[in-house]
Design a protein around this motif. Structure first.
Motif, short mmCIF file in Angstrom:
data_model
loop_
_atom_site.label_atom_id
_atom_site.label_comp_id
_atom_site.label_asym_id
_atom_site.label_seq_id
_atom_site.Cartn_x
_atom_site.Cartn_y
_atom_site.Cartn_z
N PRO A 52 0.72 -1.38 0.06
CA PRO A 52 0.00 -0.04 -0.04
C PRO A 52 0.78 1.27 -0.14
N ASP A 53 1.96 1.32 0.52
CA ASP A 53 2.70 2.36 0.41
C ASP A 53 3.79 2.63 -0.91
N ALA A 54 3.48 1.48 -1.87
CA ALA A 54 4.35 1.65 -2.85
C ALA A 54 3.56 1.92 -3.89
N THR A 55 2.42 2.79 -3.85
CA THR A 55 1.30 3.30 -4.59
C THR A 55 1.50 4.76 -5.00
N GLY A 56 0.91 5.21 -6.01
CA GLY A 56 1.06 6.78 -6.11
C GLY A 56 1.77 7.05 -7.59
N PRO A 57 1.73 8.21 -7.85
CA PRO A 57 2.47 8.82 -9.14
C PRO A 57 3.96 8.47 -9.09
N VAL A 58 4.66 7.98 -10.34
CA VAL A 58 5.96 7.90 -10.37
C VAL A 58 6.63 8.90 -11.45
N ARG A 59 7.47 9.57 -10.99
CA ARG A 59 8.18 10.65 -11.91
C ARG A 59 9.05 9.85 -12.79
N GLU A 60 9.53 10.73 -13.93
CA GLU A 60 10.24 10.11 -14.80
C GLU A 60 11.78 9.90 -14.24
N VAL A 61 12.53 9.04 -14.61
CA VAL A 61 13.89 8.81 -14.10
C VAL A 61 14.78 10.07 -14.11
N ALA A 62 14.58 10.60 -15.36
CA ALA A 62 15.38 11.76 -15.70
C ALA A 62 15.16 12.84 -14.53
N GLU A 63 13.86 13.12 -14.06
CA GLU A 63 13.46 13.98 -13.07
C GLU A 63 14.11 13.66 -11.91
N LEU A 64 14.13 12.44 -11.63
CA LEU A 64 14.77 11.70 -10.28
C LEU A 64 16.21 12.36 -10.17
N LEU A 65 16.99 12.02 -11.44
CA LEU A 65 18.27 11.98 -11.42
C LEU A 65 18.78 13.60 -11.77
N ARG A 66 17.66 14.38 -11.63
CA ARG A 66 18.12 15.79 -12.33
C ARG A 66 19.40 16.48 -11.66
N GLU A 67 19.74 16.04 -10.42
CA GLU A 67 21.01 16.67 -9.67
C GLU A 67 22.15 15.86 -10.49
N PHE A 68 22.07 14.89 -10.97
CA PHE A 68 23.31 14.22 -11.73
C PHE A 68 23.22 14.19 -13.25
N THR A 69 22.83 15.46 -13.71
CA THR A 69 22.79 15.51 -15.17
C THR A 69 23.98 15.49 -15.88
N GLU A 70 25.13 16.07 -15.21
CA GLU A 70 26.36 16.14 -15.77
C GLU A 70 27.19 14.91 -15.60
N LEU A 71 26.56 13.91 -14.98
CA LEU A 71 27.28 12.63 -14.74
C LEU A 71 26.90 11.44 -15.75
N SER A 72 27.67 10.65 -16.07
CA SER A 72 27.48 9.43 -16.97
C SER A 72 26.44 8.39 -16.26
N ALA A 73 25.68 7.66 -17.08
CA ALA A 73 24.85 6.99 -16.34
C ALA A 73 26.07 5.73 -15.52
N ALA A 74 27.02 5.48 -16.03
CA ALA A 74 27.80 4.55 -15.15
C ALA A 74 28.40 5.03 -14.13
N VAL A 75 28.67 6.43 -14.06
CA VAL A 75 29.16 6.87 -12.76
C VAL A 75 27.94 7.11 -11.81
N VAL A 76 26.74 7.30 -12.14
CA VAL A 76 25.83 7.33 -11.13
C VAL A 76 25.50 5.81 -10.65
N ARG A 77 25.58 4.88 -11.68
CA ARG A 77 25.38 3.62 -10.93
C ARG A 77 26.40 3.29 -10.04
N ILE A 78 27.63 3.41 -10.18
CA ILE A 78 28.66 3.53 -9.40
C ILE A 78 28.44 3.83 -8.15
N ALA A 79 27.81 5.26 -8.12
CA ALA A 79 27.64 5.83 -6.75
C ALA A 79 26.51 5.33 -5.83
N LEU A 80 25.51 4.82 -6.60
CA LEU A 80 24.43 4.17 -6.00
C LEU A 80 24.47 2.52 -5.84
#
Length: 479
Positions: free
Chosen positions: A56-84
């Motif tokens: 029940p807590d995992a429902t509701g609107p889901v934003r685009e991944v690009a919006e979630l990662l807007r603070e990481f726009t200057e980093l490559s996907a590989a770097v973000v993956r390593i960071a997380l």
């Protein structure tokens, strides 16, 4: 730990600088983010197993991944993956918690992985009811945070009532401080014509213990410290491990020990004498009357793999920041303790600000030259506890003592104040949304409200069972 011998230095904190960025997420957004970054299946210490699970807590609107990662726009996907990556396959978890005087503790859980070098991913509750991820969270960021917490102390050397304490002795010392604080302030109730010493008795100590169990008042140091200890996540996922209760047998024994050591002076005769604290104990207690803040670092590091499950080492350091000094408690034997702290010992130190930062920096260094087998990072197939092992390092030199376990405390009478809404509600072992709910309470069940921590409510049921629930949903009886 001898901080002067560690060689640690305070990190450069001339500017907060760190690299950490914040990702704000609802529970429903964790699974899409993990899929987008192609994170591995969650390991045994990963919070993603619970955060990505449907419910029940995992429902509701889901934003685009690009919006979630807007603070990481200057980093490559590989770097973000390593960071997380540490969020999915952690081999180390550090609970960093702090509390200002008379305030609920705040918490950030930090995940690290030797597969992702020297960075953490921080996970903490968000102000909007969701979550915040902090990544990449470097050790320098944590060192800066520690210094912010302890900088308000003048950090002077202070006399110590004890340099090493069992968990039982620590519980008594904190309750003794609360008892002395109570009688000290009561002594101001009326004027007096001549000096009268402030004394404590066995009855005062036992009343302070019962008050700590019955009333969740964070101004009193025994409750504030116990609350931090009980909120920690231990190997296997259990929380709520308490300090041993101070029984009459324990209190009588410790009062005699303090008297023999010269920290208490008998001020009366008879079967129930009063005791006047000496200068050392009175100074120690006086600094804790109005402590500034508490800061705890609880570290669980995986050191191997046996019998199909990871093997972990567990340690903790607690800073009690006061104006005159920073009191530091460093654990020994926590790895073996599980839910029984009878053999745990704590080193007590009075530190300056620089020494406290050095101690934290040394404590947070990962175990060196450790190679973990591939099994540590495989997806967990069961919710089995993490095995604890003999510590790779010892923080105190003397072996742990084995005092007689105390008896259980007397349970306070149940007084219903609220009830569960008609649809029922989930319950947790700690006020931490990263944990999985342990059960669901039926609708209209009567509850006793023990305390609040933000939107969380600590409640008790008529059978004595207690838990944390959504405090916004419980209904006050009579409304």
């Amino acid at each position: 730990m001898d901080t002067e011998a560690t060689g640690a230095t305070v990190p450069d904190t001339s500017s907060p600088g760190g690299l950490a960025r914040t990702i704000r997420l609802s529970r429903a957004e964790f699974a899409p983010l993990a899929r987008h970054l192609d994170l591995p299946e969650p390991g045994v210490l990963s919070p993603l197993t619970d955060l990505c699970a449907p419910g029940p807590d995992a429902t509701g609107p889901v934003r685009e991944v690009a919006e979630l990662l807007r603070e990481f726009t200057e980093l490559s996907a590989a770097v973000v993956r390593i960071a997380l990556l540490p969020l999915a396959v952690p081999d180390r978890v550090v609970d960093a918690r702090s509390a200002l005087f008379n305030s609920a503790p705040t918490q950030c859980r930090l995940y690290a992985s030797r597969r992702s070098e020297d960075v953490f991913v921080g996970l903490r509750p968000g102000l909007d009811g969701g979550f915040e991820l902090l990544a990449p969270f470097a050790p320098q960021d944590l060192a800066w945070w520690v210094q912010l917490q302890v900088q308000f102390s003048s950090g002077q050397p202070m006399p110590l009532p004890d340099k090493e304490l069992t968990a039982e002795q620590l519980a008594f010392l904190l309750v003794l401080v609360d008892a002395y604080k109570t009688v000290f302030f009561r002594s101001f109730a009326g004027r007096r014509t001549e000096p009268t010493p402030v004394t404590v008795s066995l009855t005062d100590v036992l009343e302070a213990q019962q008050d700590a169990l019955r009333v969740a008042d964070r101004r009193w140091i025994s409750h504030a410290v116990a609350e931090l200890f009980a909120s920690q996540l231990h190997p296997g996922g259990q929380a709520g491990v308490p300090l041993p209760p101070v029984t009459a047998v324990v209190a009588e024994r410790e009062l005699r020990r303090y008297e023999e050591a010269g920290y208490l002076e008998r001020a009366g005769t008879g079967d129930s004498p009063a005791y006047e604290p000496g200068l050392t104990l009175a100074t120690f207690a006086g600094t804790l009357f109005t402590w500034i803040s508490l800061l705890s670092l609880h570290d669980v590091q995986v050191v191997g793999h046996e019998a199909g499950r990871p093997v972990a080492q567990e340690d903790m350091v607690l800073f009690v920041v006061t104006e005159p000094t920073v009191w530091a408690l460093v654990s020994q034997g926590l790895t073996r303790a599980r839910e029984d702290w009878s053999a745990v010992r704590f080193g007590l130190r009075a530190l300056g600000v620089v020494e406290a930062c050095n101690l934290a920096a040394e404590f947070l260094r990962p175990i060196p030259e450790l190679e973990l087998p591939e099994e540590v990072y495989r997806p967990r197939t069961e919710r089995a506890p993490v095995t604890v092992a003999a510590p790779a390092t010892e923080r105190l030199s003397r072996p742990p003592a084995s005092p007689v376990p105390p008896g259980p405390p007397a349970a306070p009478a149940f007084r219903p104040t609220h009830r569960v809404p008609s649809g029922g509600m989930s319950a947790w072992t700690a006020p931490d949304p990263a944990l999985k709910a342990v059960t669901r309470i039926d609708g209209r069940v009567e509850l006793q409200l023990l305390e609040r921590a933000g939107d969380w409510a600590h409640i008790a049921c008529s059978n004595g069972w207690s838990a944390w629930v959504d405090g916004r949903r419980i209904e006050e009886i009579g409304t």
